[in-house]
Design a protein around this motif. Structure first.
Motif, PDB file in Angstrom:
ATOM      1  N   PHE A 193       0.915  -1.326   0.119  1.00 14.95           N
ATOM      2  CA  PHE A 193       0.167  -0.002   0.061  1.00 14.95           C
ATOM      3  C   PHE A 193       0.927   1.249  -0.103  1.00 14.95           C
ATOM      4  O   PHE A 193       2.022   1.133   0.011  1.00 14.95           O
ATOM      5  N   THR A 194       0.314   2.489  -0.107  1.00 16.34           N
ATOM      6  CA  THR A 194       0.934   3.686  -0.205  1.00 16.34           C
ATOM      7  C   THR A 194       0.371   4.588   0.894  1.00 16.34           C
ATOM      8  O   THR A 194      -0.680   4.672   1.262  1.00 16.34           O
ATOM      9  N   LEU A 195       1.204   5.079   1.548  1.00 19.42           N
ATOM     10  CA  LEU A 195       0.831   6.181   2.727  1.00 19.42           C
ATOM     11  C   LEU A 195       1.180   7.455   2.006  1.00 19.42           C
ATOM     12  O   LEU A 195       2.146   7.853   1.500  1.00 19.42           O
ATOM     13  N   ARG A 196       0.198   8.511   2.014  1.00 21.51           N
ATOM     14  CA  ARG A 196       0.554   9.622   1.548  1.00 21.51           C
ATOM     15  C   ARG A 196       0.013  10.734   2.408  1.00 21.51           C
ATOM     16  O   ARG A 196      -0.970  10.503   3.231  1.00 21.51           O
ATOM     17  N   ASP A 197       0.541  11.991   2.305  1.00 22.08           N
ATOM     18  CA  ASP A 197      -0.139  13.231   2.709  1.00 22.08           C
ATOM     19  C   ASP A 197      -0.148  14.247   1.776  1.00 22.08           C
ATOM     20  O   ASP A 197       0.152  13.971   0.613  1.00 22.08           O
ATOM     21  N   ASP A 198      -0.261  15.380   2.118  1.00 23.60           N
ATOM     22  CA  ASP A 198      -0.494  16.410   1.070  1.00 23.60           C
ATOM     23  C   ASP A 198       0.817  16.537   0.074  1.00 23.60           C
ATOM     24  O   ASP A 198       0.822  17.029  -0.840  1.00 23.60           O
ATOM     25  N   ASN A 199       1.749  16.508   0.862  1.00 22.22           N
ATOM     26  CA  ASN A 199       3.143  16.745   0.257  1.00 22.22           C
ATOM     27  C   ASN A 199       4.005  15.514  -0.351  1.00 22.22           C
ATOM     28  O   ASN A 199       4.684  15.721  -1.210  1.00 22.22           O
ATOM     29  N   ALA A 200       3.600  14.248  -0.002  1.00 15.54           N
ATOM     30  CA  ALA A 200       4.556  13.350  -0.452  1.00 15.54           C
ATOM     31  C   ALA A 200       3.811  11.853  -0.347  1.00 15.54           C
ATOM     32  O   ALA A 200       2.661  11.792   0.540  1.00 15.54           O
ATOM     33  N   SER A 201       4.257  10.977  -0.765  1.00 19.54           N
ATOM     34  CA  SER A 201       4.005   9.565  -0.585  1.00 19.54           C
ATOM     35  C   SER A 201       5.001   8.678  -0.324  1.00 19.54           C
ATOM     36  O   SER A 201       6.145   8.781  -0.674  1.00 19.54           O
ATOM     37  N   LEU A 202       4.850   7.256   0.307  1.00 17.86           N
ATOM     38  CA  LEU A 202       5.542   6.572   0.624  1.00 17.86           C
ATOM     39  C   LEU A 202       5.154   5.186   0.427  1.00 17.86           C
ATOM     40  O   LEU A 202       3.980   4.489   0.816  1.00 17.86           O
ATOM     41  N   ARG A 203       5.958   4.312  -0.457  1.00 15.25           N
ATOM     42  CA  ARG A 203       5.528   3.080  -0.481  1.00 15.25           C
ATOM     43  C   ARG A 203       5.676   1.933   0.688  1.00 15.25           C
ATOM     44  O   ARG A 203       6.745   2.256   1.275  1.00 15.25           O
ATOM     45  N   CYS A 204       4.754   1.203   0.672  1.00 12.61           N
ATOM     46  CA  CYS A 204       4.896   0.282   2.170  1.00 12.61           C
ATOM     47  C   CYS A 204       4.589  -1.120   1.393  1.00 12.61           C
ATOM     48  O   CYS A 204       3.847  -1.366   0.970  1.00 12.61           O
ATOM     49  N   VAL A 205       5.170  -2.029   2.252  1.00 10.57           N
ATOM     50  CA  VAL A 205       5.382  -3.364   2.112  1.00 10.57           C
ATOM     51  C   VAL A 205       5.172  -4.175   3.679  1.00 10.57           C
ATOM     52  O   VAL A 205       5.853  -3.628   4.317  1.00 10.57           O
ATOM     53  N   MET A 206       4.338  -5.137   3.612  1.00 13.33           N
ATOM     54  CA  MET A 206       4.082  -5.942   5.101  1.00 13.33           C
ATOM     55  C   MET A 206       4.360  -7.422   4.545  1.00 13.33           C
ATOM     56  O   MET A 206       3.269  -7.633   3.569  1.00 13.33           O
ATOM     57  N   TRP A 207       5.177  -8.082   5.038  1.00 16.39           N
ATOM     58  CA  TRP A 207       5.410  -9.427   4.472  1.00 16.39           C
ATOM     59  C   TRP A 207       4.518 -10.386   5.326  1.00 16.39           C
ATOM     60  O   TRP A 207       3.501  -9.980   6.163  1.00 16.39           O
ATOM     61  N   ARG A 208       4.066 -11.436   4.333  1.00 15.44           N
ATOM     62  CA  ARG A 208       2.810 -12.150   4.964  1.00 15.44           C
ATOM     63  C   ARG A 208       2.982 -12.480   6.409  1.00 15.44           C
ATOM     64  O   ARG A 208       1.855 -12.736   7.006  1.00 15.44           O
ATOM     65  N   PRO A 209       3.984 -12.971   6.910  1.00 11.18           N
ATOM     66  CA  PRO A 209       4.066 -13.633   8.283  1.00 11.18           C
ATOM     67  C   PRO A 209       3.380 -12.262   9.384  1.00 11.18           C
ATOM     68  O   PRO A 209       2.549 -12.732  10.338  1.00 11.18           O
ATOM     69  N   ARG A 210       3.790 -11.247   8.992  1.00 14.11           N
ATOM     70  CA  ARG A 210       3.376  -9.909   9.818  1.00 14.11           C
ATOM     71  C   ARG A 210       1.768  -9.711   9.480  1.00 14.11           C
ATOM     72  O   ARG A 210       1.210  -9.365  10.404  1.00 14.11           O
ATOM     73  N   VAL A 211       1.530  -9.819   8.138  1.00 15.81           N
ATOM     74  CA  VAL A 211       0.083  -9.665   7.716  1.00 15.81           C
ATOM     75  C   VAL A 211      -0.795 -10.437   8.563  1.00 15.81           C
ATOM     76  O   VAL A 211      -1.711  -9.961   9.127  1.00 15.81           O
ATOM     77  N   ALA A 212      -0.128 -11.914   8.951  1.00 16.14           N
ATOM     78  CA  ALA A 212      -1.238 -12.997   9.714  1.00 16.14           C
ATOM     79  C   ALA A 212      -1.385 -12.339  10.977  1.00 16.14           C
ATOM     80  O   ALA A 212      -2.382 -12.692  11.708  1.00 16.14           O
ATOM     81  N   HIS A 213      -0.655 -11.389  11.652  1.00 14.69           N
ATOM     82  CA  HIS A 213      -0.647 -10.933  12.945  1.00 14.69           C
ATOM     83  C   HIS A 213      -1.656  -9.790  13.009  1.00 14.69           C
ATOM     84  O   HIS A 213      -2.025  -9.409  14.293  1.00 14.69           O
ATOM     85  N   GLN A 214      -2.137  -9.214  12.048  1.00 10.66           N
ATOM     86  CA  GLN A 214      -2.759  -7.975  12.120  1.00 10.66           C
ATOM     87  C   GLN A 214      -4.348  -8.391  12.203  1.00 10.66           C
ATOM     88  O   GLN A 214      -4.987  -9.296  11.493  1.00 10.66           O
ATOM     89  N   THR A 215      -5.239  -7.862  13.234  1.00 16.25           N
ATOM     90  CA  THR A 215      -6.487  -7.792  13.422  1.00 16.25           C
ATOM     91  C   THR A 215      -7.348  -7.242  12.256  1.00 16.25           C
ATOM     92  O   THR A 215      -8.387  -7.550  11.923  1.00 16.25           O
ATOM     93  N   HIS A 216      -6.607  -6.095  11.952  1.00 20.39           N
ATOM     94  CA  HIS A 216      -7.332  -5.077  11.248  1.00 20.39           C
ATOM     95  C   HIS A 216      -6.425  -4.934  10.038  1.00 20.39           C
ATOM     96  O   HIS A 216      -5.318  -4.472  10.105  1.00 20.39           O
ATOM     97  N   LEU A 217      -6.876  -5.139   8.650  1.00 19.47           N
ATOM     98  CA  LEU A 217      -6.316  -4.739   7.281  1.00 19.47           C
ATOM     99  C   LEU A 217      -6.241  -3.428   6.995  1.00 19.47           C
ATOM    100  O   LEU A 217      -7.507  -3.034   7.026  1.00 19.47           O
ATOM    101  N   PRO A 218      -5.430  -2.540   6.450  1.00 18.35           N
ATOM    102  CA  PRO A 218      -5.607  -1.381   6.011  1.00 18.35           C
ATOM    103  C   PRO A 218      -6.681  -1.170   4.861  1.00 18.35           C
ATOM    104  O   PRO A 218      -6.791  -2.021   3.986  1.00 18.35           O
ATOM    105  N   GLN A 219      -7.595  -0.107   4.848  1.00 16.66           N
ATOM    106  CA  GLN A 219      -8.311   0.171   3.711  1.00 16.66           C
ATOM    107  C   GLN A 219      -8.011   1.409   3.129  1.00 16.66           C
ATOM    108  O   GLN A 219      -7.388   2.359   3.777  1.00 16.66           O
ATOM    109  N   ASP A 220      -8.240   1.315   1.871  1.00 16.10           N
ATOM    110  CA  ASP A 220      -8.100   2.826   0.996  1.00 16.10           C
ATOM    111  C   ASP A 220      -8.745   3.683   1.916  1.00 16.10           C
ATOM    112  O   ASP A 220      -9.855   3.909   2.234  1.00 16.10           O
TER     113      ASP A 220
END
Lengths: 82, 415
Positions: free
Chosen positions: B60-87
């Protein structure tokens, strides 16, 4: 002896507390037979009252709210599906 | 084609080394990874371009008014999340910065996510906690003991929530001697804090409750934030009636719990903490009753023993006993008297016998036996001791050893 409250009107707490004091009094000994007999009978009645309250007690549910004028109003609390 | 200007020609032929793209990219990666600040950081922004291909990794991408940042989360960490990010969602993302060399992209390798602002809220929470703590609101000395046997239990919660049912069920089973008095309030949302404060005040004002339960079932940290509201915490701390909190959650970051007199982990346990158990009460009662019986039996036994002893003493002290006693003494004296008399008589008898013996020894018979005679005047039986007693012709009686014979005086001879 001070005037005794009617056992049938006692709360569990009152009855049990008095039952304890009856037992304590009897433990101390030194009682006239007539008093000891009266105490014993009272103790039995108190214990009976306690059992009865324990067995028959039904939880009372009430609700306290305020009416439009801000006065406290108490009503029965109705719980669905219970 | 570009032709370099004359002055840049010199640059083209200078002795600077030439990097391969790979070397450069690796170098940039090393530079980024050697900055510790970039290796463990929270970054906040709006989520976009969420994708989760079959690999299971999350991009996913994190952004604010001035910039954006590519983000990646590997599968093992994804499995730990109770909530996945939404656009469109605002998120804080924890991770480290590194470079995806093939893509020539630096990106955030995400380890964890949380709703944006939670960090700020937590800081606020810590500040409030410290402030209330400093005021002494959480001091152990402030804690009030719970009543042993409440008659009325005030409950502050939602009238439709599961928490109330749990409490009612526990009380029915455990201690139905009590009256439950509900002071209803919302327990989540913006107006929940004011509602809870109000409900607590209502019960305090009503005055019948021996203990108050402030309860709510489990929920997200956001749902439970109501119980960190300063007003709620103050209302609990200042309640005249002791307060038990039963707010379902696992973390120990609810300020309401710090202010409560007793903290229970769930609504059910709050109800248990506030009441004695009927089963135990029954046992206690049975114990008292058997005690009472035992004591009464003992008392009767003692009375009986004592009665026995005193009746015996009574018998001993009775007038009848006196009479008998006197009788006995009388008998004793009588018998002693008899003995004494008999003894005396025996003695007398002995004395008489001995006197008779003496008498016999000194009596006339012994003298007569030696040849002497006793002479008496026949007419009056007087012993004749002198010649003057007799005249001629007087009849005499002469007694000798073996009998008496008659005689007569003839001549009176003078010596």
């Amino acid at each position: 002896m001070p005037k005794k409250k009617m056992i049938e009107k006692m709360s569990y707490e009152e009855a049990f507390k008095e039952l304890q004091s009856v037992v304590e009094k009897m433990e101390s000994g030194e009682l006239p037979l007539k008093d000891s007999l009266a105490l014993f009978e009272r103790g039995q009645a108190l214990s009976g009252r306690c059992s009865e309250l324990l067995e028959e007690a039904l939880l009372r549910l009430r609700q306290l709210t305020r009416d439009e004028s801000g006065e406290l109003v108490e009503v029965d609390l109705e719980l669905e599906d219970m | 084609m570009l032709r370099p200007a004359m002055e840049t020609l010199a640059n083209l032929f200078s002795s600077r080394p030439v990097w391969s793209v790979g070397d450069l990219t690796r170098y940039i990666r090393q530079v980024l990874e050697s900055d510790y600040r970039l290796q463990d950081m929270w970054v906040t922004g709006e989520v976009s371009n969420v994708s989760r291909p079959s690999s299971g990794h999350l991009y996913f991408t994190l952004r604010d008014d001035n910039a954006s940042l590519r983000c990646v989360m590997w599968r093992p960490r994804v499995a730990h999340q109770t909530h996945l990010p939404q656009d469109g969602e605002m998120l804080d993302v924890l991770g480290h910065i590194s470079v995806y060399e093939a893509g020539g992209q630096y990106q955030l390798y995400a380890e964890n996510l949380r709703p944006a602002g939670e960090g700020a809220r937590f800081a606020e929470f810590l500040e409030l906690k410290a402030r209330l703590e400093a005021e002494g609101l959480f001091d152990p000395e402030r804690k009030q003991p719970l009543p042993e046997w409440p008659k009325t239990i005030g409950v502050v919660t939602s009238p439709t929530g599961a928490a109330l049912r749990d409490v009612v069920n526990v009380l029915r089973r455990r201690f139905p001697l009590v009256t439950l008095l509900l002071s209803p309030s919302k327990v989540q949302g913006d107006d929940a804090p004011a509602g809870i404060v109000n409900a607590l005040e209502t019960l305090n004002q009503d005055g019948r409750s021996d203990v108050l339960l402030l309860i709510r079932g489990g929920g997200s940290m956001e749902d439970l934030w109501t119980f960190n509201h300063e007003d709620v915490v103050r209302a609990i701390a200042h309640s005249i009636v002791p307060v038990v909190t039963g707010i379902g959650h696992e973390t120990d970051v609810i300020l309401a719990d710090f202010a409560a007199d007793v903290r229970a982990p769930t609504p059910s346990t709050a109800a248990e903490v506030a009441t004695p158990d009927r089963v135990l009460l029954r046992e206690d009662l049975a114990f008292q009753r058997s005690d009472l019986n035992q004591l009464f039996r003992e008392h009767l036994y003692q009375l009986r023993q004592s009665l026995k002893m005193w009746s015996t003493r009574l018998k001993l002290a009775s007038p009848l006993a006196h009479v008998a006693n006197k009788q006995q003494r009388l008998d004793e004296f009588t018998s002693r008297a008899r003995t004494a008399i008999l003894h005396r008589m025996a003695l007398s008898q002995a004395a008489i016998t001995s006197l008779e013996k003496t008498l016999r020894a000194v009596g006339p018979n012994a003298v007569l036996a030696r040849g002497y005679a006793v002479v008496t005047l026949a007419e009056n039986g007087q012993l004749v001791r002198s010649i003057t007693q007799v005249s001629s012709g007087d009849p005499l009686q002469i007694q000798v050893q073996d009998g008496t014979f008659n005689a007569e005086t003839r001549d009176q001879l003078n010596e």
